[in-house]
Design an enzyme around this catalytic site. Structure first.
Site, PDB file in Angstrom:
ATOM      1  N   GLY A  47      -6.253   2.759 -29.570  1.00  0.00           N
ATOM      2  CA  GLY A  47      -4.952   2.282 -30.041  1.00  0.00           C
ATOM      3  C   GLY A  47      -3.811   2.685 -29.134  1.00  0.00           C
TER       4      GLY A  47
ATOM      5  N   ILE B  20      -5.113  17.161 -24.752  1.00  0.00           N
ATOM      6  CA  ILE B  20      -3.668  17.346 -24.531  1.00  0.00           C
ATOM      7  C   ILE B  20      -2.848  16.876 -25.738  1.00  0.00           C
ATOM      8  CG2 ILE B  20      -1.696  16.640 -23.083  1.00  0.00           C
ATOM      9  CD1 ILE B  20      -3.283  18.326 -21.262  1.00  0.00           C
TER      10      ILE B  20
ATOM     11  N   GLU C 246      -3.347   6.741 -35.683  1.00  0.00           N
ATOM     12  CA  GLU C 246      -4.676   6.119 -35.746  1.00  0.00           C
ATOM     13  C   GLU C 246      -5.716   7.165 -36.145  1.00  0.00           C
ATOM     14  OE1 GLU C 246      -5.738   3.991 -32.157  1.00  0.00           O
ATOM     15  OE2 GLU C 246      -7.594   5.134 -32.066  1.00  0.00           O
TER      16      GLU C 246
HETATM   17  N1  COA Z   1     -10.604  11.539 -11.583  1.00  0.00           N
HETATM   18  C1  COA Z   1     -11.850  12.037 -11.765  1.00  0.00           C
HETATM   19  N2  COA Z   1     -12.246  12.644 -12.916  1.00  0.00           N
HETATM   20  C2  COA Z   1     -11.343  12.731 -13.899  1.00  0.00           C
HETATM   21  C3  COA Z   1     -10.039  12.237 -13.794  1.00  0.00           C
HETATM   22  C4  COA Z   1      -9.678  11.614 -12.558  1.00  0.00           C
HETATM   23  N3  COA Z   1      -8.469  11.104 -12.372  1.00  0.00           N
HETATM   24  N4  COA Z   1      -9.379  12.480 -14.930  1.00  0.00           N
HETATM   25  C5  COA Z   1     -10.231  13.103 -15.758  1.00  0.00           C
HETATM   26  N5  COA Z   1     -11.414  13.265 -15.127  1.00  0.00           N
HETATM   27  C6  COA Z   1     -12.615  13.862 -15.682  1.00  0.00           C
HETATM   28  C7  COA Z   1     -12.348  15.252 -16.248  1.00  0.00           C
HETATM   29  O1  COA Z   1     -12.485  16.240 -15.247  1.00  0.00           O
HETATM   30  C8  COA Z   1     -13.410  15.345 -17.318  1.00  0.00           C
HETATM   31  O2  COA Z   1     -14.642  15.620 -16.695  1.00  0.00           O
HETATM   32  P1  COA Z   1     -15.743  16.554 -17.406  1.00  0.00           P
HETATM   33  O3  COA Z   1     -16.122  15.797 -18.671  1.00  0.00           O
HETATM   34  O4  COA Z   1     -16.813  16.616 -16.386  1.00  0.00           O
HETATM   35  O5  COA Z   1     -15.035  17.839 -17.688  1.00  0.00           O
HETATM   36  C9  COA Z   1     -13.476  13.930 -17.873  1.00  0.00           C
HETATM   37  O6  COA Z   1     -13.009  13.085 -16.815  1.00  0.00           O
HETATM   38  C10 COA Z   1     -12.615  13.711 -19.136  1.00  0.00           C
HETATM   39  O7  COA Z   1     -11.292  14.081 -18.840  1.00  0.00           O
HETATM   40  P2  COA Z   1     -10.333  14.793 -19.893  1.00  0.00           P
HETATM   41  O8  COA Z   1      -8.992  14.863 -19.283  1.00  0.00           O
HETATM   42  O9  COA Z   1     -10.961  16.068 -20.381  1.00  0.00           O
HETATM   43  O10 COA Z   1     -10.403  13.726 -21.054  1.00  0.00           O
HETATM   44  P3  COA Z   1     -10.130  13.839 -22.617  1.00  0.00           P
HETATM   45  O11 COA Z   1     -11.344  14.257 -23.334  1.00  0.00           O
HETATM   46  O12 COA Z   1      -8.864  14.589 -22.866  1.00  0.00           O
HETATM   47  O13 COA Z   1      -9.931  12.272 -22.957  1.00  0.00           O
HETATM   48  C11 COA Z   1      -9.245  10.018 -22.452  1.00  0.00           C
HETATM   49  C12 COA Z   1      -9.030  11.509 -22.216  1.00  0.00           C
HETATM   50  C13 COA Z   1      -8.203   9.309 -21.643  1.00  0.00           C
HETATM   51  C14 COA Z   1     -10.631   9.573 -21.996  1.00  0.00           C
HETATM   52  C15 COA Z   1      -9.060   9.771 -23.978  1.00  0.00           C
HETATM   53  O14 COA Z   1      -7.775  10.099 -24.321  1.00  0.00           O
HETATM   54  C16 COA Z   1      -9.318   8.339 -24.364  1.00  0.00           C
HETATM   55  O15 COA Z   1     -10.430   7.995 -24.690  1.00  0.00           O
HETATM   56  N6  COA Z   1      -8.260   7.483 -24.291  1.00  0.00           N
HETATM   57  C17 COA Z   1      -8.364   6.048 -24.512  1.00  0.00           C
HETATM   58  C18 COA Z   1      -7.873   5.551 -25.793  1.00  0.00           C
HETATM   59  C19 COA Z   1      -6.606   6.129 -26.336  1.00  0.00           C
HETATM   60  O16 COA Z   1      -5.752   6.635 -25.679  1.00  0.00           O
HETATM   61  N7  COA Z   1      -6.521   6.036 -27.628  1.00  0.00           N
HETATM   62  C20 COA Z   1      -5.341   6.535 -28.324  1.00  0.00           C
HETATM   63  C21 COA Z   1      -5.405   6.491 -29.757  1.00  0.00           C
HETATM   64  S1  COA Z   1      -6.691   7.565 -30.427  1.00  0.00           S
END
Ligand code: COA
Length: 434
Positions: free
Chosen positions: A338, A221, A240
């Site tokens: 971050g 996103i 970052e």
């Molecule tokens: N309940 C159950 N499953 C969920 C869920 C929920 N509320 N939200 C997401 N999922 C599942 C998705 O369906 C997906 O499953 P899949 O791998 O089987 O398809 C998986 O979890 C990943 O979700 P997605 O929304 O595709 O994640 P993403 O790849 O866009 O990453 C974070 C999202 C939050 C994990 C990622 O942004 C992150 O690591 N954030 C932490 C650190 C951060 O924000 N750093 C910022 C500076 S870089």
């Protein structure tokens, strides 16, 4: 001795280097595409074939199928400890044969300097230049700290690593052993611009004025939102992670860094990971500076740029605005990275805004990501006191400075319509005024 002669005396093979490994060694490794798959494969092989045990490897953002994460039979003999745990580390941490070190990304160099000693630091670099320097390519985050705290420096020279002219460098005189390994760097799959991400990108883009300075977090996103900013002017980058959409924004002219208060004219990041286009962009480019994460992610530094906008992802949010971006219930997904550094930095910046953006549902629409309370075991990454804007494809909720009732009302309004009645019922049950 000339630098070229020094290079030859230190040049070895990964297999020969693995003979130096001893029981109980603590290895530090750089992160993302700056990791050393050739050295680690040979080390794992040696551990497997000998009675060497108790080797620990500290990693972050794992992009290769390292055996100590992929193979549970190595646990105890060679064990991974990740500061972020994505890729193979995620499975190993959830499986119980690897460990995770919680922490804010900005604090890692300080913790390394205070609390750790390494027997060797392993890092991938680009070929040596005529002055005897190796560029650490895509990464600057904690390499300097690990260099300072390591007894030995082992480098893996890859001619496909970009040469970041404004990034961390290692000199041949600091290096103990060199392994050559030429291969294409790992890439992230291209961002899928579906209806939901395009809608979210459009909603956030309306909130961003010309001249803003942006950070985009990890995940689909935030990167899709970057693509929605192509019609803007004079944007800056202080981030970052340097992403594909940022290259797009620079090349289309939307980013020129001309209105930044610090590092004017330059894009600032601590690491890059994405497509080959990013790596080609970094190569020999004085327009991008890769700097240590304790500087880049310091909220006070982030806030020095006016109109700082941070855009990060989440897995779920409760009705108070507590953001989970690290686990699905008790299932570990990643570290804090971050996120909070940029939420705080953006909120402290004059005219700044922080957005946490996600699709309203997961698992084919069966789960609402806006929840009455966080799922038991879910990690709170951004607290209710720090959160600013939450965005889904149904709109935008401004939470910072708002009461619990105002937050719940706004969040229910941007939840998927199928879940709004249930959320309203739960909110009333808990005595939240609606
Ligand atoms: N309940 C159950 N499953 C969920 C869920 C929920 N509320 N939200 C997401 N999922 C599942 C998705 O369906 C997906 O499953 P899949 O791998 O089987 O398809 C998986 O979890 C990943 O979700 P997605 O929304 O595709 O994640 P993403 O790849 O866009 O990453 C974070 C999202 C939050 C994990 C990622 O942004 C992150 O690591 N954030 C932490 C650190 C951060 O924000 N750093 C910022 C500076 S870089």
């Amino acid at each position: 001795m000339t630098y070229k002669e020094m290079y030859q005396t230190k040049l070895t093979t990964a297999e020969k280097l693995a003979e130096s490994l001893e029981s109980g060694w603590v290895l530090g490794m750089d992160s993302g595409p700056s990791q050393t798959p050739g050295i680690m494969k040979a080390f794992a092989q040696r551990v497997r074939n000998t009675d060497i045990a108790g080797v620990k490897v500290q990693t972050l953002l794992d992009v290769y199928p390292f055996e100590f994460y992929a193979d549970d039979s190595l646990a105890g003999k060679m064990t991974g400890y990740s500061w972020f745990s994505s890729g193979g580390a995620r499975k190993a941490v959830n499986g119980g044969w690897a460990d995770f070190i919680p922490g804010y990304y900005r604090d890692i160099p300080g913790i390394i300097r205070r609390d750790y000693e390494y027997d060797a630091f392993c890092v991938a670099v680009s070929p040596m230049d005529k002055h005897g320097y190796f560029s650490l390519g895509n990464n600057a985050s904690y390499a300097q700290a690990m260099t300072d705290k390591s007894k030995r420096i082992y480098i893996e020279v890859n001619d496909r690593q970009p040469r970041a002219v404004c990034g961390t460098q290692l000199h041949i005189s600091q290096v103990d052993a060199i392994v050559e390994n030429s291969f294409e760097l790992p890439v992230l799959p291209p961002v899928v611009l579906d209806d939901v991400s395009l809608t979210i990108g459009g909603i956030i883009a309306e909130q961003i004025g010309d001249g803003a300075c942006i950070q985009l977090g990890i995940g689909a996103i935030p990167d899709a939102t970057g693509m929605a900013l192509k019609a803007k002017h004079d944007l800056g980058i202080h981030t970052e992670m340097f992403t594909d959409s940022m290259v797009e924004l620079i090349e289309c002219g939307a980013v020129n860094n001309s209105r930044k208060q610090i590092h004017r004219g330059k894009s600032i990041t601590t690491f890059a990971y994405g497509s080959k286009r990013i790596y080609d962009f970094i190569d020999d480019n004085p327009g991008i500076e890769l700097l240590p994460v304790d500087y880049v992610n310091d909220p006070a530094v982030i806030a020095k740029n006016d109109n700082m906008v941070s855009i990060n992802a989440a897995l779920e949010v409760d009705l108070m605005g507590q953001v989970c971006a690290e686990s699905v219930g008790t299932k570990h997904m990643s570290g804090s990275g971050g996120q909070i550094d940029y939420v705080r930095g953006a909120c402290q910046s004059r005219g700044g805004k922080s957005f946490i953006a996600f699709s309203s549902t997961a698992k084919g629409g069966s789960i609402s990501k806006i929840k009455p309370i966080l799922t038991p075991g879910a990690v709170c990454t951004t607290s209710k006191n720090d959160v600013d804007y939450i965005v889904t494809e149904y709109g935008l909720a401004k939470l910072r400075g708002r009461s619990l009732a105002e937050r719940a009302k706004q969040l229910i309004a941007i939840a998927h319509p199928d879940f709004r009645d249930e959320l309203r019922f739960e909110a009333k049950q808990r005595g939240i005024m609606l």
